[in-house]
Scaffold this motif. Structure first.
Motif, PDB file in Angstrom:
ATOM      1  N   TYR A 159       0.834  -0.955  -0.208  1.00  0.00           N
ATOM      2  CA  TYR A 159      -0.349  -0.108   0.091  1.00  0.00           C
ATOM      3  C   TYR A 159       1.038   1.479   0.055  1.00  0.00           C
ATOM      4  CZ  TYR A 159      -3.263   3.536   1.657  1.00  0.00           C
ATOM      5  OH  TYR A 159      -3.399   4.780   2.063  1.00  0.00           O
ATOM      6  N   ILE A 160       2.266   1.132   0.907  1.00  0.00           N
ATOM      7  CA  ILE A 160       2.433   2.834   0.997  1.00  0.00           C
ATOM      8  C   ILE A 160       3.590   2.652  -0.558  1.00  0.00           C
ATOM      9  CG2 ILE A 160       4.511   3.587   1.894  1.00  0.00           C
ATOM     10  CD1 ILE A 160       4.553   1.853   4.247  1.00  0.00           C
ATOM     11  N   GLY A 161       3.574   1.913  -0.888  1.00  0.00           N
ATOM     12  CA  GLY A 161       4.215   1.861  -2.362  1.00  0.00           C
ATOM     13  C   GLY A 161       3.382   2.389  -3.659  1.00  0.00           C
ATOM     14  N   LEU A 162       1.865   1.628  -3.517  1.00  0.00           N
ATOM     15  CA  LEU A 162       1.261   2.034  -4.185  1.00  0.00           C
ATOM     16  C   LEU A 162       0.759   3.528  -4.247  1.00  0.00           C
ATOM     17  CD1 LEU A 162      -1.543  -1.019  -4.332  1.00  0.00           C
ATOM     18  CD2 LEU A 162       0.680  -0.333  -6.467  1.00  0.00           C
ATOM     19  N   ARG A 163       0.644   3.930  -3.051  1.00  0.00           N
ATOM     20  CA  ARG A 163      -0.104   5.499  -2.802  1.00  0.00           C
ATOM     21  C   ARG A 163       1.569   6.064  -3.140  1.00  0.00           C
ATOM     22  NH1 ARG A 163      -2.566   8.327  -2.254  1.00  0.00           N
ATOM     23  NH2 ARG A 163      -2.822   9.313  -0.433  1.00  0.00           N
ATOM     24  N   GLY A 164       2.894   5.925  -3.058  1.00  0.00           N
ATOM     25  CA  GLY A 164       3.835   6.648  -2.866  1.00  0.00           C
ATOM     26  C   GLY A 164       3.956   7.602  -5.292  1.00  0.00           C
TER      27      GLY A 164
ATOM     28  N   ILE B 115       4.404   6.543  -9.246  1.00  0.00           N
ATOM     29  CA  ILE B 115       5.386   5.857 -10.026  1.00  0.00           C
ATOM     30  C   ILE B 115       6.808   6.271  -9.533  1.00  0.00           C
ATOM     31  CG2 ILE B 115       5.365   8.100 -11.646  1.00  0.00           C
ATOM     32  CD1 ILE B 115       4.871   5.011 -14.017  1.00  0.00           C
ATOM     33  N   ARG B 116       7.113   7.582  -9.295  1.00  0.00           N
ATOM     34  CA  ARG B 116       8.337   7.699  -8.671  1.00  0.00           C
ATOM     35  C   ARG B 116       9.184   7.127  -7.827  1.00  0.00           C
ATOM     36  NH1 ARG B 116       9.216  14.129  -9.571  1.00  0.00           N
ATOM     37  NH2 ARG B 116      11.589  13.308  -9.847  1.00  0.00           N
ATOM     38  N   LEU B 117       8.587   6.839  -6.529  1.00  0.00           N
ATOM     39  CA  LEU B 117       9.008   5.849  -5.490  1.00  0.00           C
ATOM     40  C   LEU B 117       8.313   4.987  -5.681  1.00  0.00           C
ATOM     41  CD1 LEU B 117       9.108   5.827  -2.422  1.00  0.00           C
ATOM     42  CD2 LEU B 117       6.739   5.792  -2.074  1.00  0.00           C
ATOM     43  N   ILE B 118       7.770   3.971  -6.913  1.00  0.00           N
ATOM     44  CA  ILE B 118       8.217   2.891  -6.773  1.00  0.00           C
ATOM     45  C   ILE B 118       8.976   2.501  -7.169  1.00  0.00           C
ATOM     46  CG2 ILE B 118       7.185   0.793  -8.327  1.00  0.00           C
ATOM     47  CD1 ILE B 118       4.051   2.168  -7.975  1.00  0.00           C
ATOM     48  N   CYS B 119       9.630   3.469  -8.670  1.00  0.00           N
ATOM     49  CA  CYS B 119      10.691   3.589  -9.352  1.00  0.00           C
ATOM     50  C   CYS B 119      12.186   3.795  -8.568  1.00  0.00           C
ATOM     51  CB  CYS B 119      11.391   4.117 -10.722  1.00  0.00           C
ATOM     52  SG  CYS B 119       9.774   4.031 -12.064  1.00  0.00           S
TER      53      CYS B 119
ATOM     54  N   ALA C 261      -2.303  -2.133 -12.886  1.00  0.00           N
ATOM     55  CA  ALA C 261      -4.114  -2.218 -12.564  1.00  0.00           C
ATOM     56  C   ALA C 261      -4.960  -0.933 -12.044  1.00  0.00           C
ATOM     57  CB  ALA C 261      -4.585  -3.575 -11.609  1.00  0.00           C
ATOM     58  N   MET C 262      -4.197  -0.213 -11.118  1.00  0.00           N
ATOM     59  CA  MET C 262      -4.683   0.635 -10.094  1.00  0.00           C
ATOM     60  C   MET C 262      -5.250   2.096 -11.489  1.00  0.00           C
ATOM     61  SD  MET C 262      -3.271   2.501  -6.779  1.00  0.00           S
ATOM     62  CE  MET C 262      -1.802   3.713  -8.180  1.00  0.00           C
ATOM     63  N   GLU C 263      -4.049   2.339 -12.023  1.00  0.00           N
ATOM     64  CA  GLU C 263      -3.834   3.376 -12.349  1.00  0.00           C
ATOM     65  C   GLU C 263      -5.036   3.245 -13.811  1.00  0.00           C
ATOM     66  OE1 GLU C 263      -1.046   6.068 -13.336  1.00  0.00           O
ATOM     67  OE2 GLU C 263      -2.123   6.087 -11.409  1.00  0.00           O
ATOM     68  N   ASN C 264      -5.095   2.547 -14.246  1.00  0.00           N
ATOM     69  CA  ASN C 264      -6.020   2.176 -15.688  1.00  0.00           C
ATOM     70  C   ASN C 264      -7.308   1.739 -15.265  1.00  0.00           C
ATOM     71  OD1 ASN C 264      -4.329   1.658 -17.970  1.00  0.00           O
ATOM     72  ND2 ASN C 264      -2.781   0.461 -16.664  1.00  0.00           N
ATOM     73  N   ILE C 265      -7.821   1.055 -14.071  1.00  0.00           N
ATOM     74  CA  ILE C 265      -8.923   1.331 -13.363  1.00  0.00           C
ATOM     75  C   ILE C 265      -9.361   3.173 -13.306  1.00  0.00           C
ATOM     76  CG2 ILE C 265     -10.267   0.839 -11.717  1.00  0.00           C
ATOM     77  CD1 ILE C 265      -8.754  -2.292 -11.175  1.00  0.00           C
ATOM     78  N   SER C 266      -8.373   3.218 -12.424  1.00  0.00           N
ATOM     79  CA  SER C 266      -8.741   4.752 -12.194  1.00  0.00           C
ATOM     80  C   SER C 266      -9.087   5.367 -13.392  1.00  0.00           C
ATOM     81  CB  SER C 266      -7.652   5.866 -11.465  1.00  0.00           C
ATOM     82  OG  SER C 266      -6.750   5.060 -10.828  1.00  0.00           O
ATOM     83  N   GLN C 267      -8.155   4.776 -14.508  1.00  0.00           N
ATOM     84  CA  GLN C 267      -8.531   6.483 -15.971  1.00  0.00           C
ATOM     85  C   GLN C 267      -9.839   6.110 -16.511  1.00  0.00           C
ATOM     86  OE1 GLN C 267      -5.852   6.838 -19.179  1.00  0.00           O
ATOM     87  NE2 GLN C 267      -3.995   5.869 -17.816  1.00  0.00           N
ATOM     88  N   LEU C 268     -10.165   4.084 -16.525  1.00  0.00           N
ATOM     89  CA  LEU C 268     -11.299   3.453 -17.239  1.00  0.00           C
ATOM     90  C   LEU C 268     -12.425   4.526 -16.508  1.00  0.00           C
ATOM     91  CD1 LEU C 268     -10.641   0.045 -17.909  1.00  0.00           C
ATOM     92  CD2 LEU C 268     -10.927   1.859 -19.489  1.00  0.00           C
ATOM     93  N   PHE C 269     -13.032   4.522 -14.985  1.00  0.00           N
ATOM     94  CA  PHE C 269     -13.898   4.846 -13.634  1.00  0.00           C
ATOM     95  C   PHE C 269     -14.056   6.201 -13.514  1.00  0.00           C
ATOM     96  CE2 PHE C 269     -13.881   0.429 -14.383  1.00  0.00           C
ATOM     97  CZ  PHE C 269     -14.744  -0.199 -14.875  1.00  0.00           C
ATOM     98  N   HIS C 270     -12.895   6.523 -13.933  1.00  0.00           N
ATOM     99  CA  HIS C 270     -12.418   7.948 -13.391  1.00  0.00           C
ATOM    100  C   HIS C 270     -12.359   8.655 -12.534  1.00  0.00           C
ATOM    101  CE1 HIS C 270     -13.129   9.653 -17.686  1.00  0.00           C
ATOM    102  NE2 HIS C 270     -14.262   8.730 -17.867  1.00  0.00           N
TER     103      HIS C 270
END
Length: 368
Positions: free
Chosen positions: A136-141, A143-147, A293-302
């Motif tokens: 969760y910490i990684g997802l909330r951070g 793409i820059r935090l993940i990289c 998945a999170m990024e694209n679900i966000s885009q699909l369903f706004h």
């Protein structure tokens, strides 16, 4: 304009791009790849790895060829541009399902191995909760935090493949001979296994728009895949020379067994320490799959970004409360994910690149 601003605020460097792709690829394949190859190809499996690497490079370049035509667009934007809103979003749903399936496979595998090897007496739910908290910490951070995390894990765990070199002093190079003992057919069959070990390169689709210098994308992909190739070859050679050709096929995770003979005067059960550090490598695969998945679900369903990590991780936590798979169950999920990967990861980029070339030529002719 909002997309342009969003991309500019989340740029990643070439080093981050390289180590992120390589980190996702390595994932859990290090643990079982030598045994899987030995069952199909014998000790000629290292040749299958090289061929699989070349196949992966071709598909990687196809993905860059697609994304380079629209450097500031996301994968969903590119799909909608070429095939329309409905079909583009439908294809993205398939990719989201593939991503979630990959994440849940790695997630189940990670928890199972941790439970079996490191914390057998710990409640499974506590292990799941700790694992998902870090995720969760990684997802909330973002793409820059993940990289940045991927870069940290690479250097933090750089010693792990090297520690396997200790086994070479008890190895026998004669186990590798003769080369091509069964001919080319087993080697070619082994390529089906090795290309799946490189899964993770497909997230060039995800990271390419955020790369600072997109002209270096090809260079970055070549380096990333080559790092993965060298890691796989080193571990495979270590296993093939330590275990006899018949013995290695009896292990599920020969890499962990390979660590057992390593002894230090001040430390027993070194494989537990080794696997504890390997949890970081597990996370470098799970987090990007969930993030896609999170990024694209966000885009699909706004949906707003903050809602998605809660939703996805809650689903994973609840799924593990009611369903804790055995090794057979994990194998089922793994086979399903790999079957889907053949079509989604390897067939789609080639076909879609050809389609974009035809569409671009047709639109150019129409304008003239």
């Amino acid at each position: 304009m909002n997309i342009m601003r969003k991309l500019s605020d989340r740029k990643i460097s070439l080093l981050q791009f390289i180590l992120t792709i390589s980190g996702i690829e390595v994932g859990t394949s290090i643990l079982n790849l030598p045994a899987d190859l030995a069952r199909v190809t014998g000790t000629d499996g290292w040749i299958s790895i090289i061929i699989g690497y070349l196949c992966t490079m071709i598909i990687s370049l196809c993905i860059i060829g697609i994304m380079s035509k629209h450097p500031n667009k996301t994968m969903l934007d590119v799909l909608i541009y070429y095939v329309g809103s409905f079909l583009g979003k439908s294809i993205m749903v398939v990719w989201i399902l593939y991503s979630l399936l990959g994440a849940i496979t790695i997630f189940y595998t990670s928890i199972y191995i941790i439970k079996e090897w490191v914390l057998p007496n710990t409640m499974t739910f506590l292990i799941v909760a700790l694992f998902l908290l870090c995720t969760y910490i990684g997802l909330r951070g973002g793409i820059r935090l993940i990289c940045r995390y991927q870069v940290f894990v690479f250097f933090f765990t750089l010693w792990m493949p090297l520690i396997l070199l200790f086994s070479l002093k008890d190895g026998h190079l004669t186990f590798l001979l003769p080369v091509f003992k069964e001919g080319w057919m087993p080697i070619l069959h082994g390529v089906k296994t090795t290309v799946l070990a490189f899964l993770g390169f497909e997230w060039i689709f995800l990271f390419y728009p955020y790369l600072e210098n997109k002209k270096q994308a090809v260079k970055g992909v070549i380096i990333a895949n080559t790092i993965t190739l060298l890691v796989y070859l080193q571990i495979t050679f270590s296993c093939f020379t330590f275990f006899s050709p018949d013995e290695i096929t009896k292990f599920i995770w020969p890499t962990l067994t390979l660590v057992k003979p390593v002894r230090f005067s001040f430390l027993e059960r070194f494989e537990i320490v080794y696997l504890s550090f390997y949890i970081f490598i597990f996370s470098t695969s799970v987090i990007p799959y969930l993030f896609f998945a999170m990024e694209n679900i966000s885009q699909l369903f706004h949906k707003t970004d903050w809602q998605m990590p809660y939703t996805i991780l809650l689903i994973y936590a609840l799924s593990y409360l009611f369903y804790q798979p055995s090794y057979t169950g994990i194998t089922f999920w793994k086979n399903s994910w790999e079957w889907m990967g053949y079509y989604t990861v390897f067939a789609f980029p080639v076909l879609f690149l050809l389609y974009t070339m035809l569409v671009s030529r047709w639109r150019g002719a129409t304008v003239k």
